[in-house]
Design a protein around this motif. Structure first.
Motif, mmCIF file in Angstrom:
data_model
loop_
_atom_site.group_PDB
_atom_site.id
_atom_site.type_symbol
_atom_site.label_atom_id
_atom_site.label_comp_id
_atom_site.label_asym_id
_atom_site.label_seq_id
_atom_site.Cartn_x
_atom_site.Cartn_y
_atom_site.Cartn_z
ATOM 1 N N LEU A 187 1.306 -1.195 -0.040
ATOM 2 C CA LEU A 187 0.188 0.174 -0.354
ATOM 3 C C LEU A 187 0.672 0.807 -0.415
ATOM 4 C CD1 LEU A 187 -3.331 1.294 0.578
ATOM 5 C CD2 LEU A 187 -2.731 1.278 2.141
ATOM 6 N N PRO A 188 1.544 1.970 1.045
ATOM 7 C CA PRO A 188 2.674 2.846 0.821
ATOM 8 C C PRO A 188 3.574 2.658 -0.455
ATOM 9 C CG PRO A 188 3.028 1.371 2.932
ATOM 10 C CD PRO A 188 1.959 0.798 2.460
ATOM 11 N N THR A 189 3.648 1.881 -0.947
ATOM 12 C CA THR A 189 4.168 1.586 -2.394
ATOM 13 C C THR A 189 3.517 2.061 -3.588
ATOM 14 O OG1 THR A 189 5.899 -0.236 -1.836
ATOM 15 C CG2 THR A 189 5.950 0.594 -3.659
ATOM 16 N N HIS A 190 4.735 3.065 -4.455
ATOM 17 C CA HIS A 190 3.179 3.622 -5.169
ATOM 18 C C HIS A 190 3.473 3.086 -6.829
ATOM 19 C CE1 HIS A 190 0.882 6.761 -7.225
ATOM 20 N NE2 HIS A 190 2.425 7.717 -8.359
ATOM 21 N N ARG A 191 2.589 2.941 -7.785
ATOM 22 C CA ARG A 191 2.282 2.075 -8.629
ATOM 23 C C ARG A 191 3.493 0.664 -8.742
ATOM 24 N NH1 ARG A 191 1.149 5.679 -12.331
ATOM 25 N NH2 ARG A 191 1.677 4.172 -13.643
ATOM 26 N N SER A 192 3.217 0.065 -7.571
ATOM 27 C CA SER A 192 3.499 -1.313 -7.833
ATOM 28 C C SER A 192 2.238 -1.878 -9.016
ATOM 29 C CB SER A 192 3.249 -1.890 -6.955
ATOM 30 O OG SER A 192 3.102 -3.493 -6.485
#
Length: 654
Positions: A369-374
């Motif tokens: 969730l905290p990782t953008h654009r996974s």
């Protein structure tokens, strides 16, 4: 005096002196002769004479010799000590290797004297650890395992080095293989089995070594630029450790997810830099990797890995092939994780199922969730959450709670809203009841935002109202995919009146559907100006066709509104001296990102896991009859609104 008797004469008797000196005999005066010579011994020429070599000493003799060598080493005499190191050191060119019996005897001697292997003997221990012990006989491997267990028990300072050596031997290139020319080759798969058996033994002897092992596993994880095979082998062996060290299961799976997300992000960055026509073909044309794990583990050459990457290729071709290899690497790792979680979540024990799902949900909250654009890693959750309605409800509730929690960072809340919308829209096993509940949740939350912000709002402001806009975009996205679930069924009815429209006789919608859209779209916050143009355009088409709401006049009005760099200022729509190019760039930067994490999944090997779980884009009857799939409809492409070069004045949105 009698005649004839001679008179006695007076005689004086002197006492004899006592002496300890014996009386010399005549033979004592003779000169002593030389000792006699031994008789000459003659050897039979037919008897073979042999000289015993050093390595043919008995185990007892070797053990005593090692003990004395260690004692002398403590005093500074290293002659015998250095000879012991040669037993384990690699043989130089032309040298003779010690016999297996010699190596075995010296290892047994070190085992017997393990208490003497203190810090001053670290060089000897390192040489022994670097030897080819895993490639020898099973008997010797068992002996060496005993030595390692006793060593780390008696001398804890060697534990990190021992564990590092063992983990190095479960990599794609184990150092214990093929060190000796006289030993038979041992398949890598067998080396891995032996290494795992030894690791398990050490964990049983010293349970606290789990923390040290995890640190070593993290340090030795292949770099994201390493080969596909390096990642596959290491992932396979990490998952194997979780079977006999369940205390490390959550940490190891977390490590794998973290590294997988990094590869995923790198692939997305590389794909974005490619030309569009090249990007479309890279992922879909990646060859499906072979599934024979035994062959992968034992293949020393790895002919299918990087052999077809030629350094003489032009830069674009080389880059494209490198990206394709990374995609293949990610695909294989994901397939292995799908298989692993499937075994756990389908296990007969309820505790095993719940534990695996909790690990996935925990990784979603802390990593994904905290990782953008996974782009792909989150599909692990997408698949397994849909295994039961209860799990769907848990995941939806988690995303909704995070989206609405004002204590969370805005970026995290917006990401949660994107996951919520994408999951509800794309999940094939997300029921109509869940769709309606989520719609109601969003409606209630949006009403709070409108009441809080509208009175002081002077126009669209992405920075100030970003979370509100993300919730509206989530609502529009869900409507585009699940509008059928928002209609009233033939047997459904409700108390109250629908908004009166000229189309009300054709379709009947659940209460609150139209009200929600009207309230937000035509508010002063003007979300259609800020939401992604692609989603706004698609929503406008569908809503108009289904006779829900008409927004084209608002879209035309929005074309004349200029958003200033100074968000929230009263000059958001005032005259700006700018060129058409700068105006377009500014407009693009002030739209919400069109990121929905469960977009179509194309990885060739692992996509089999989501078949039946994924809702493809279906055209609207009478509107997109010839656009039935994502690939045909071009869904996901952003259609920018025209930028009016004239001066914008404050428009009425009512």
């Amino acid at each position: 005096m009698p005649v004839g008797v001679a008179p006695a004469s007076a005689t004086i008797h002197r006492p004899r002196k006592s002496t300890l000196v014996r009386k010399r005999e005549d033979h004592d005066m003779l000169v002593p002769s030389s000792p006699p010579k031994r008789p000459k011994v003659s050897f039979d020429s037919d008897v073979e004479v042999q000289v015993l070599e050093e390595w043919e000493k008995s185990p007892a003799v070797v053990q005593e010799g090692v003990r004395r060598a260690l004692l002398k080493h403590a005093t500074g005499d290293n002659t015998s000590y250095d000879q012991i190191k040669t037993i384990y050191a690699p043989v130089k060119d032309g040298g003779d290797e010690p016999s297996p019996a010699t190596v075995r005897n010296y290892t047994a001697a070190l085992l017997s004297n393990v208490s003497m292997l203190n810090k001053s003997c670290a060089d000897l221990v390192q040489v022994a650890l670097s030897s080819d012990w895993l490639g020898r006989s099973e008997e010797y491997v068992h002996l060496f395992t005993q030595f390692l267990a006793n060593l780390v028990s008696a001398q804890a300072l060697y534990l990190p080095d021992v564990l590092r050596m063992l983990v190095e031997n479960i990599t794609a290139a184990p150092p214990s293989q093929n060190q000796s020319e006289t030993l038979a080759d041992v398949p890598r798969s067998r080396l891995y089995v032996r290494a795992h058996r030894t690791i398990q033994c050490l964990l049983q002897v010293i349970p606290s070594s789990c923390r040290v092992l995890l640190s070593v596993l993290t340090t030795l994880f292949p770099h994201q630029s390493d080969s596909r095979r390096a990642h596959i082998v290491y992932t396979h062996n990490l998952l194997r450790i979780t079977e006999y060290a369940p205390v490390l299961q959550a940490d190891i799976l977390r490590l794998l997810t973290e590294r997988l997300v990094k590869i995923d992000l790198q692939v997305q960055e590389d794909l974005e830099d490619l030309a569009e026509e090249i990007e479309e073909g890279v992922v879909q044309h990646v060859p499906q990797a072979r599934s024979d794990m035994d062959r992968i583990l034992d293949d020393p050459e790895d002919s299918e890995d990087d052999s077809d990457i030629d350094g003489d290729m032009d830069e674009d071709t080389l880059r494209t092939q490198t990206i394709a290899k990374n995609v293949e690497k990610m695909d294989c790792m994901l397939d292995m994780l799908f298989t692993y979680y499937d075994q756990k979540i389908s296990a007969p024990l309820r505790s095993t199922q719940v534990g695996a799902l909790e690990i996935l949900l925990g990784q979603f909250q802390t990593i994904i969730l905290p990782t953008h654009r996974s782009r792909h890693t989150q599909f692990l959750l997408f698949h397994f959450v849909q295994q039961s309605p209860a799990n769907v409800d848990v995941f939806v509730g988690m995303c909704a709670q995070t989206s609405f929690d004002k204590k969370r960072p805005d970026m995290l809340r917006q990401a949660a809203a994107a996951y919520l919308a994408s999951f509800v829209a794309r999940g094939m096993h997300v029921s109509s009841d869940i769709v309606r509940e989520v719609w109601d949740y969003l409606n209630a939350e949006l009403k709070k935002h409108v009441r809080e912000y509208e009175s002081a709002c002077r126009g669209p402001d992405l920075q100030r109202y970003s979370t509100y806009y993300m919730l509206v975009q989530a609502l529009l996205y869900i409507f585009c995919f699940r509008w059928r679930d928002l209609e009233l069924g033939p047997d459904e009815d409700f108390d109250g009146e629908e908004l009166s429209t000229i189309y009300s006789e054709e379709r009947r919608w659940r209460p609150g559907v139209k009200e929600t859209l009207q309230l937000n779209i035509f508010s002063k916050l003007n979300p259609l100006k800020v939401c992604s143009p692609g989603i706004v355009t698609e929503f406008a088409r569908i809503a108009h066709h289904l006779h829900v709401i008409y927004v084209y006049h608002l879209l035309e009005t929005n074309k004349r509104i200029r958003l200033s760099h100074h968000f929230g200022s009263s000059s958001y729509n005032q005259l700006n001296r700018e060129t058409a190019l700068t105006a377009r760039l500014e407009e693009e930067n002030q739209h919400l990102d069109e990121y929905f994490p469960f977009d179509p999944y194309y990885l060739p090997k692992s996509k089999r896991w989501i078949e039946g779980d994924y809702r493809e884009w279906a055209g609207i009857p009478g509107l997109d009859d010839d656009k039935a799939t994502d690939s045909d409809s071009g869904e996901g492409e952003v259609e920018d609104s025209d930028v009016d070069e004239g001066t914008g004045t404050e428009e009425s949105n009512e």
